[in-house]
Design a protein around this motif. Structure first.
Motif, mmCIF file in Angstrom:
data_model
loop_
_atom_site.group_PDB
_atom_site.id
_atom_site.type_symbol
_atom_site.label_atom_id
_atom_site.label_comp_id
_atom_site.label_asym_id
_atom_site.label_seq_id
_atom_site.Cartn_x
_atom_site.Cartn_y
_atom_site.Cartn_z
ATOM 1 N N GLY A 1 0.915 -1.221 0.006
ATOM 2 C CA GLY A 1 0.079 0.066 -0.060
ATOM 3 C C GLY A 1 0.767 1.402 0.178
ATOM 4 O O GLY A 1 0.216 2.370 0.092
ATOM 5 N N ILE B 1 -8.241 8.522 -2.699
ATOM 6 C CA ILE B 1 -8.154 7.637 -1.396
ATOM 7 C C ILE B 1 -9.182 6.713 -1.797
ATOM 8 O O ILE B 1 -10.402 6.907 -1.728
ATOM 9 N N ALA C 1 -9.963 1.651 1.456
ATOM 10 C CA ALA C 1 -9.088 2.366 2.271
ATOM 11 C C ALA C 1 -9.588 3.205 3.276
ATOM 12 O O ALA C 1 -9.286 3.612 4.421
ATOM 13 N N ARG C 2 -10.779 3.737 2.972
ATOM 14 C CA ARG C 2 -11.576 4.353 3.884
ATOM 15 C C ARG C 2 -12.690 3.610 4.654
ATOM 16 O O ARG C 2 -13.746 4.380 5.177
ATOM 17 N N TRP D 1 -5.296 5.110 6.546
ATOM 18 C CA TRP D 1 -4.255 5.538 5.544
ATOM 19 C C TRP D 1 -3.729 7.027 6.041
ATOM 20 O O TRP D 1 -4.288 7.674 6.763
ATOM 21 N N GLU E 1 0.241 6.195 2.154
ATOM 22 C CA GLU E 1 0.361 4.674 2.667
ATOM 23 C C GLU E 1 -1.315 4.140 2.977
ATOM 24 O O GLU E 1 -1.835 4.720 3.854
ATOM 25 N N LEU E 2 -1.579 3.159 2.166
ATOM 26 C CA LEU E 2 -2.905 2.818 2.382
ATOM 27 C C LEU E 2 -2.912 1.423 3.251
ATOM 28 O O LEU E 2 -1.991 0.705 3.187
#
Length: 646
Positions: free
Chosen positions: A456, A476, A480-481, A500, A533-534
């Motif tokens: 990620g 994003i 990832a959210r 993230w 960075e995920l």
């Protein structure tokens, strides 16, 4: 043939790989960055694109020779004797799609032999064209003994099965790609001559025959953007507006701006909605915009697979009812996945909303990529989410739309990474690459460094830029959210994940999300860097309770990748008699046996009839797109689980 952008050809040859060529008439809210401006350099997509060039495109030409598709043009041109010698009247389109893919590929891999092959094939096509511009080998070869699907008069049976307009739509797309890749007008001249005939017959004579298989509409938009001839854009809208009085199968049951539900053949639907998005923006047609938003919401809320595939029924190669999402019977045609990418890309250009790229990315990395083998020479037509071992990729099909569609899509992928408006650069896909494009009237060099989708961490670096302020919008991803998809059709069953992170020049950036993007406004200089960075934890996905096929089951996802259990990784185990023990958690491991850098998921599964430690074993899940590479055997994406806090 006159191209109204007088500087276009000069730019093409001055900067064949590094400059984004502005296409005339391209006044979308957002603009694409041409594939010629972006060079993919990663270890995930770059090898697939190279395999497409070295394997998929060559075998597609060979198969087109073996099946008579190319010979049809020679016979129509009176270069060889004989009759129509392939199976379907739409077989011309496969040749055009392969030319399109080969043209894209020439920009990535200069290949004099391939270019010469295209020159020869284009000569056959030009000679097969009738004097007034008509091009359809089935009729030209023998107008008195055509295929049963073909009418006695030109175009009259197109609303049903003849595919005359579908074929030439793919001709136009191939011609635009070939011109942009080589600067040659040989195929473009053929396309323009044909398009002028179609415009004369339909715009001037007002013929009432709508295209039975939508495609020409979006192709006419491409031709308009290149040439600036507004009749092509008017013709695209005409074809959309006369579409009524037919049936749901090809979305002709209602005028397009009155349709409320996504129905019928999935490929036809996505091609039509792609064209509607183009025309809606270029000609300011709010009724089209409202209609395709309704269709998109209907798809995402109840007719969309977790793999990004679309089309649940084989009977119509398309959509069923809401929440009708069977797994083993799922159709999920490879062409429909490509169409879904095309449509969502255009929705993004229209609305600048990351949710469309969330859908696009899921489809791209799962349902679409499953459609072609790692070796590039075997293909799935349909992509089910479950198999008892009856499925395997094929070397070719009588109806070969999927292989030829794959070979044209993969080399066009660089064009999907970025987008632009007058003052913002959008970063949409996290694929390692180097690119040069005009941002705020200045050429900007940029690169992305990443091992995505396995890792990620993403670095976005400015390689060369004039010190002017503009915004970089970094997507994003919804996953990832904490959002599995942009609806309640699927939800993550767990919420204990890391957040993230985003830094600019090694400093935390005070960001705000807008439509799924972080907008970073500053004066960009050479060496500036964005670090993203995920979170890459394993996620458990649950379907809406109304999806009966997935009741009591979960799917596993990591990053954009959906995973599956396959027979080869669970030797001696009955995949239909196991359930996951979620309390044990998951472990990720690197496994290079199928693909370098591949990350698999391990955990504990047990026999369903007796949840006991001696009936449990360690399962190994692989990315869905990798299934069916080790022979025929069971596979499943949705897996039962033992009761737990989830």
């Amino acid at each position: 043939m006159k191209i109204q952008n007088s500087f276009l050809t000069d730019l093409l040859f001055a900067f064949p790989l590094m400059i984004s060529i502005p296409l005339l008439g391209q006044n979308h809210h957002l603009q694409q960055v041409n594939f010629t401006s972006v060079k993919i350099t990663d270890e995930f997509w770059a090898p697939r694109i190279k395999t497409n060039h070295q394997v998929t495109i060559p075998i597609s030409f060979v198969k087109s020779e073996e099946t008579g598709r190319i010979k049809n043009f020679k016979v129509a041109a009176k270069l060889e004797p004989g009759g129509f010698c392939s199976t379907y009247p739409y077989d011309d389109s496969d040749v055009f799609k392969i030319i399109e893919g080969a043209s894209y590929s020439l920009q990535l891999f200069p290949d004099p032999q391939l270019e010469a092959k295209l020159d020869t094939l284009i000569n056959y096509i030009a000679l097969a064209q009738e004097p007034d511009g008509y091009l359809y080998t089935n009729r030209t070869i023998d107008s008195l003994h055509t295929h049963p699907w073909v009418g006695k008069k030109r175009w009259e049976n197109d609303p049903k099965h003849s595919h005359e307009l579908y074929n030439v739509g793919h001709l136009y797309e191939a011609a635009v790609a070939h011109y942009l890749a080589t600067g040659k007008t040989t195929l473009l001249n053929v396309a323009i001559k044909n398009a002028d005939l179609v415009a004369k017959d339909f715009l001037d004579k007002r013929l009432p025959y709508y295209p039975g298989h939508q495609e020409i509409e979006l192709a006419l938009v491409k031709l308009y953007k290149l040439t600036g001839n507004s009749r092509y854009l008017d013709l695209a809208k005409y074809f959309l507006d006369i579409r009524k009085g037919g049936n749901e199968y090809n979305q002709a049951h209602l005028p397009v701006n009155q349709q409320t539900e996504i129905v019928g053949h999935a490929v036809r639907a996505t091609y039509m909605y792609s064209a509607m998005a183009d025309v809606a923006t270029l000609k300011n047609v709010p009724e089209y915009q409202a209609a395709i938003h309704r269709m998109w919401n209907d798809l995402i809320n109840g007719k969309y697979y977790i793999t990004g595939g679309i089309g649940s029924r084989a009977s119509n190669e398309g959509f069923g009812n809401a929440y009708e999402l069977p797994n083993e019977e799922a159709y999920c045609e490879t062409c429909a996945s490509i169409g879904n990418v095309l449509w969502n890309y255009r929705m993004f250009l229209m609305d600048a909303d990351a949710k469309y790229y969330d859908v696009l990315e899921r489809t791209l990395y799962n349902a679409l990529l499953s459609g072609v083998s790692l070796s590039g020479d075997r293909f799935f037509y349909s992509n089910p989410l479950e198999s008892h071992g009856q499925h395997e990729r094929q070397a070719w099909f009588d109806c070969a739309c999927c292989p030829s569609n794959v070979c044209r899509f993969l080399p066009s992928l660089p064009g999907y990474i970025y987008a632009l408006d007058s003052s913002t650069l959008y970063v949409n896909l996290f694929i390692q690459n180097q690119a040069t494009m005009p941002v705020f009237n200045h050429q900007t060099g940029i690169e992305i460094l990443t091992n995505y989708p396995w890792d990620g961490k993403v670095q976005i670096r400015i390689l060369d830029s004039n010190p002017v302020p503009y915004a970089i919008a970094v997507r994003i991803p919804g996953w990832a959210r904490g959002e599995a998809v942009p609806s309640n059709l699927y939800k993550f069953a767990d919420d204990n994940i890391s957040k993230w992170k985003l830094r600019v020049n090694n400093k935390e950036y005070p960001f705000e999300l807008s439509k799924g993007y972080v907008f970073i406004n500053k004066e960009w200089n050479r060496g500036d860097e964005i670090e993203l960075e995920l979170p890459m934890e394993v996620r458990m996905v649950k379907a809406h309770s109304t999806v009966k096929a997935d009741s009591g089951k979960i799917a596993l996802q990591r990053g954009p990748l959906v995973y599956c259990l396959e027979w080869a990784d669970q030797p001696g185990k009955d995949l239909w008699n196991i359930a996951l023990n979620l309390q044990k958690g998951f472990e990720i491991i690197r496994d290079d046996s199928l693909l370098p850098n591949c990350i698999n998921i391990k955990g504990e599964a047990c026999q369903i009839e007796k949840f006991a430690s001696d009936k449990c074993f360690e399962f190994n899940a692989i990315p869905y797109f990798l299934w069916a590479h080790r022979g025929k055997g069971p596979m499943r994406v949705w897996i039962p689980y033992f009761p737990s806090r989830h």
